[in-house]
Design a protein around this motif. Sequence first.
Motif, PDB file in Angstrom:
ATOM      1  N   SER A  53      17.533 -14.100   8.033  1.00 21.97           N
ATOM      2  CA  SER A  53      18.533 -15.042   7.543  1.00 21.97           C
ATOM      3  C   SER A  53      18.080 -15.814   6.306  1.00 21.97           C
ATOM      4  O   SER A  53      18.927 -16.376   5.600  1.00 21.97           O
ATOM      5  N   VAL A  54      16.765 -15.838   6.032  1.00 20.11           N
ATOM      6  CA  VAL A  54      16.289 -16.559   4.844  1.00 20.11           C
ATOM      7  C   VAL A  54      15.871 -15.600   3.737  1.00 20.11           C
ATOM      8  O   VAL A  54      15.335 -16.035   2.716  1.00 20.11           O
ATOM      9  N   GLY A  55      16.097 -14.319   3.942  1.00 13.86           N
ATOM     10  CA  GLY A  55      15.862 -13.343   2.892  1.00 13.86           C
ATOM     11  C   GLY A  55      14.531 -12.626   2.919  1.00 13.86           C
ATOM     12  O   GLY A  55      14.243 -11.837   2.005  1.00 13.86           O
ATOM     13  N   ASN A  56      13.724 -12.881   3.943  1.00 12.63           N
ATOM     14  CA  ASN A  56      12.508 -12.083   4.068  1.00 12.63           C
ATOM     15  C   ASN A  56      12.888 -10.644   4.381  1.00 12.63           C
ATOM     16  O   ASN A  56      13.873 -10.393   5.096  1.00 12.63           O
ATOM     17  N   THR A  57      12.119  -9.708   3.859  1.00 15.45           N
ATOM     18  CA  THR A  57      12.439  -8.302   4.085  1.00 15.45           C
ATOM     19  C   THR A  57      11.231  -7.523   4.567  1.00 15.45           C
ATOM     20  O   THR A  57      10.082  -7.921   4.374  1.00 15.45           O
ATOM     21  N   ASN A  58      11.530  -6.404   5.216  1.00 16.01           N
ATOM     22  CA  ASN A  58      10.512  -5.461   5.642  1.00 16.01           C
ATOM     23  C   ASN A  58      11.053  -4.069   5.338  1.00 16.01           C
ATOM     24  O   ASN A  58      12.145  -3.728   5.793  1.00 16.01           O
ATOM     25  N   ILE A  59      10.310  -3.304   4.585  1.00 19.48           N
ATOM     26  CA  ILE A  59      10.747  -1.967   4.177  1.00 19.48           C
ATOM     27  C   ILE A  59       9.783  -0.940   4.753  1.00 19.48           C
ATOM     28  O   ILE A  59       8.565  -1.097   4.643  1.00 19.48           O
TER      29      ILE A  59
END
Length: 127
Positions: A53-59
Amino acid sequence: QVQLVDSGGGSVQSGGSLRLSCVASGFSSSNYCMAWFRQAAGKKREGLAAIDSVGNTNIADSVKGRFTISQDKAKNTLYLQMNSLKPEDTAMYFCATDFAELGGTWLSLDSGDFGYWGQGTQVTVSS
């Protein structure tokens, strides 16, 4: 109730690009994780990218550098930008979401962590 509608799939040639979209409705929680998965014929569902929800990402390593996940909160829409597509990217692509019971942010690429799924959109990459 929570609904996810994904779209944007299609047929492209190797090296091409596509942007998938997933419109979400039915929830206002800020403790969500949204993610993209894919499943090729005869293979297990694979987690590709997640965003909280705060824009952290995991790819996932398998698509890192080619795929980007993003969200537009004003439009309640999740995106997956896919570049340099390869034939092995051919699969049905799904968006998914779920919520943290105790609050806070979380990220996951494990399909077992998600209870809400879009209907899927087919991506076919030809050589």
